[in-house]
Design an enzyme around this catalytic site. Sequence first.
Site, PDB file in Angstrom:
ATOM      1  N   CYS A 114       0.859  -1.183   0.000  1.00  0.00           N
ATOM      2  CA  CYS A 114       0.000   0.000   0.000  1.00  0.00           C
ATOM      3  C   CYS A 114       0.897   1.235   0.000  1.00  0.00           C
ATOM      4  O   CYS A 114       1.877   1.280   0.748  1.00  0.00           O
ATOM      5  CB  CYS A 114      -0.861  -0.025   1.263  1.00  0.00           C
ATOM      6  SG  CYS A 114      -1.950   1.398   1.427  1.00  0.00           S
ATOM      7  N   HIS A 156      -9.067  -4.133  -1.419  1.00  0.00           N
ATOM      8  CA  HIS A 156      -8.064  -3.338  -0.696  1.00  0.00           C
ATOM      9  C   HIS A 156      -8.452  -1.855  -0.715  1.00  0.00           C
ATOM     10  O   HIS A 156      -8.447  -1.188   0.324  1.00  0.00           O
ATOM     11  CB  HIS A 156      -6.683  -3.551  -1.334  1.00  0.00           C
ATOM     12  CG  HIS A 156      -5.591  -2.703  -0.746  1.00  0.00           C
ATOM     13  ND1 HIS A 156      -4.543  -3.224  -0.014  1.00  0.00           N
ATOM     14  CD2 HIS A 156      -5.387  -1.353  -0.778  1.00  0.00           C
ATOM     15  CE1 HIS A 156      -3.748  -2.229   0.380  1.00  0.00           C
ATOM     16  NE2 HIS A 156      -4.237  -1.084  -0.077  1.00  0.00           N
ATOM     17  N   GLU A 157      -8.799  -1.342  -1.902  1.00  0.00           N
ATOM     18  CA  GLU A 157      -9.132   0.088  -2.007  1.00  0.00           C
ATOM     19  C   GLU A 157     -10.434   0.404  -1.262  1.00  0.00           C
ATOM     20  O   GLU A 157     -10.553   1.438  -0.616  1.00  0.00           O
ATOM     21  CB  GLU A 157      -9.242   0.524  -3.473  1.00  0.00           C
ATOM     22  CG  GLU A 157      -7.944   0.404  -4.266  1.00  0.00           C
ATOM     23  CD  GLU A 157      -6.733   0.994  -3.577  1.00  0.00           C
ATOM     24  OE1 GLU A 157      -6.863   1.975  -2.822  1.00  0.00           O
ATOM     25  OE2 GLU A 157      -5.630   0.451  -3.781  1.00  0.00           O
ATOM     26  N   HIS A 160     -10.078   1.046   2.390  1.00  0.00           N
ATOM     27  CA  HIS A 160      -9.637   2.398   2.753  1.00  0.00           C
ATOM     28  C   HIS A 160     -10.833   3.300   3.055  1.00  0.00           C
ATOM     29  O   HIS A 160     -10.740   4.215   3.876  1.00  0.00           O
ATOM     30  CB  HIS A 160      -8.836   3.031   1.601  1.00  0.00           C
ATOM     31  CG  HIS A 160      -7.387   2.624   1.560  1.00  0.00           C
ATOM     32  ND1 HIS A 160      -6.489   2.949   2.560  1.00  0.00           N
ATOM     33  CD2 HIS A 160      -6.678   1.939   0.634  1.00  0.00           C
ATOM     34  CE1 HIS A 160      -5.287   2.477   2.242  1.00  0.00           C
ATOM     35  NE2 HIS A 160      -5.371   1.860   1.078  1.00  0.00           N
TER      36      HIS A 160
END
Length: 184
Positions: A114, A156-157, A160
């Site tokens: 990341c 993953h995004e 966030h």
Amino acid sequence: MWRFRLESLHRYLSKEMPARTILIYPNPLLKEVCRPVAAIDRETSALIDDLVETMHAGAGSVGVAAPQIGVTRRICVVDVSANRHGCDNNHGLLALVNPEIIHREGGAVMREGCMSVPDYTGDVERSTSITVRFLDRSGDPREICASGFEAVAIQHEMDHLDGVLFLDRIASLKTGLFRRKNYK
Ligand SMILES: [Zn+2]
């Protein structure tokens, strides 16, 4: 002042938008739950452009989420098409506004990195296949099925947007966290 205006105009005409600074863990903005986007207006479009630019500026980066550049809104971009893990199975450049995962299947552990956690990578378990519902950059609702590396990048995004980093998903900090060998 004129000089400033001319420079802005020049930048606009040449479509040369500088990449934005990536916030680094433990910046508190990375832990916030982001607010939904109410309307896709010019500001939202500009933000998407900045995210794309920032993603392309990061070596090997396959995605960026708005909170990583300090904007706590539910927007992220993903593009795995240039990555060897995702190049033969992907939807190209995706701008995901208010994304939701409405179906998931399977599970596999993959090594993740990341831009906000530059010194480490980690082993994280993710769904191998997902269906995502979102608004695209025109404000049109879309649904896509993603699998493999692209599915991992989207998960993953999207994490966030809920203030979750891959560090929070590593099962064992003793065996699942690795110091990066190469610095970019
Ligand atoms: Zn990240």
